[in-house]
Design a protein around this motif. Structure first.
Motif: not given
Length: 331
Positions: A124-142
């Motif tokens: 589960e992403p908590r810190a800002l770098p975690d959230k940035l990494a998570y949403w960056l990967v999710k943006s590649l899924v589409v």
């Protein structure tokens, strides 16, 4: 006039000795060859040696001698040199005694994948770098879903060409850091390079399942060129962000291979026999199918997911990778 006459007399006296075409032995006996060799040692010695060698080795041309190579006494031709040093590599065999056919990996590189690993684990992403990494990967899924849809084998080819980059980049940078700082790596260099090699073997396996088209090869060139440089800069800037990004990327890989398995089980994709390279690499049964291959590949990706999240957690705790033993042999 006296000096000119003296020079002419000296020339008449020494000329036959200096310029006459005498045999080598005669010159050697008069001490002229050693004297010349001291002036031009390389040329004189090599020429004389070559002439002597040719004279000794050449067959007699006028005596009816044969010019063919002498054959060995047993009548068999000699083997060519099989390596630079002339050392023949030992023949490797499998457990059943058959000859090992692969050069890209050896019997001691094979293993049985741990398929019992939790496939649904998520950080589960908590810190800002975690959230940035998570949403960056999710943006590649589409775009992935729009481009590949249900063509899982083609997606696997592209995925593995990209997934094999982070381990090589991270291992290389840790290797260089270990050299310039004179410190151990905690085994992380080897762990990351093992990850890169394991991902490359995934690619070699799926090449037996599907062949990429020209535009897919072009896409791989573009994706790898961008991804390598971007990840290189990201790892230099923040290793904890880089490892977290790979952790989320591997989570998506686990999800993609799960969808692949669903289509295989539903009969949407033919469950063909497993490639021979996969059977030997993962020590699968001889009658293994494509479903078995996807299962072990998914297990590998789950291990890569956990290792990279673990590496990121180490950095978040203010520690360095070299202070924490790496999970070697995790795949």
């Amino acid at each position: 006039m006296s000096s000119r006459m003296a020079g002419a007399a000296l020339l008449r006296h020494l000329g036959p000795r200096l310029f006459a075409a005498e045999p080598v032995s005669g010159l050697a006996g008069r001490g002229l060859v050693p004297a010349a060799a001291r002036i031009l040692p390389a040329r004189m010695s090599s020429t004389a040696a070559e002439a002597a060698a040719r004279e000794a080795a050449a067959p007699e041309q006028h005596g009816g001698g044969s010019t063919e190579k002498p054959k060995p006494a047993d009548g068999q031709e000699k083997k060519g040199i099989v390596s630079y040093w002339g050392i023949e590599s030992p023949k490797l065999v499998k457990e059943d005694g058959t000859e090992w056919r692969w050069f890209c990996f050896r019997p001691w590189d094979t293993y049985r994948a741990d398929t019992s690993i939790d496939m649904k684990k998520h950080h589960e992403p908590r810190a800002l770098p975690d959230k940035l990494a998570y949403w960056l990967v999710k943006s590649l899924v589409v775009p992935k879903q729009l481009f590949f849809q249900r063509r899982h084998a083609s997606h696997a080819l592209l995925l593995e060409t990209v997934a094999a980059v982070p381990g090589m980049v991270g291992g290389m940078l840790l290797h260089l850091r270990s050299l310039r700082r004179f410190e151990h790596s905690g085994g992380w260099i080897r762990a990351l390079l093992e990850e890169a090699e394991n991902e490359r073997m995934h690619l070699m396996t799926f090449l037996e399942v599907a062949q990429p088209k020209w535009w897919e090869r072009a896409l791989v060139l573009a994706a790898q060129g961008v991804y390598f440089n971007a990840y290189f800069v990201a790892y230099l800037a923040s290793p904890k962000f880089a490892h977290r990004f790979v952790g989320y990327l591997e989570e998506e890989a686990v999800h993609s291979y799960t969808e692949y398995l669903k289509d295989l089980e539903a009969g949407v994709i033919e469950n063909t026999p497993a490639p021979a390279i996969a059977i030997d690499y993962w020590r699968l049964p001889a009658d293994a199918r494509l479903k078995d291959v996807v299962t072990v590949v998914r297990a590998d990706e789950a291990h890569h997911r956990d290792v990279n999240h673990f590496a990121s957690d180490i950095h978040y705790q203010g520690m360095k990778l070299k202070d924490t033993p790496a999970p070697l042999g995790y795949h």
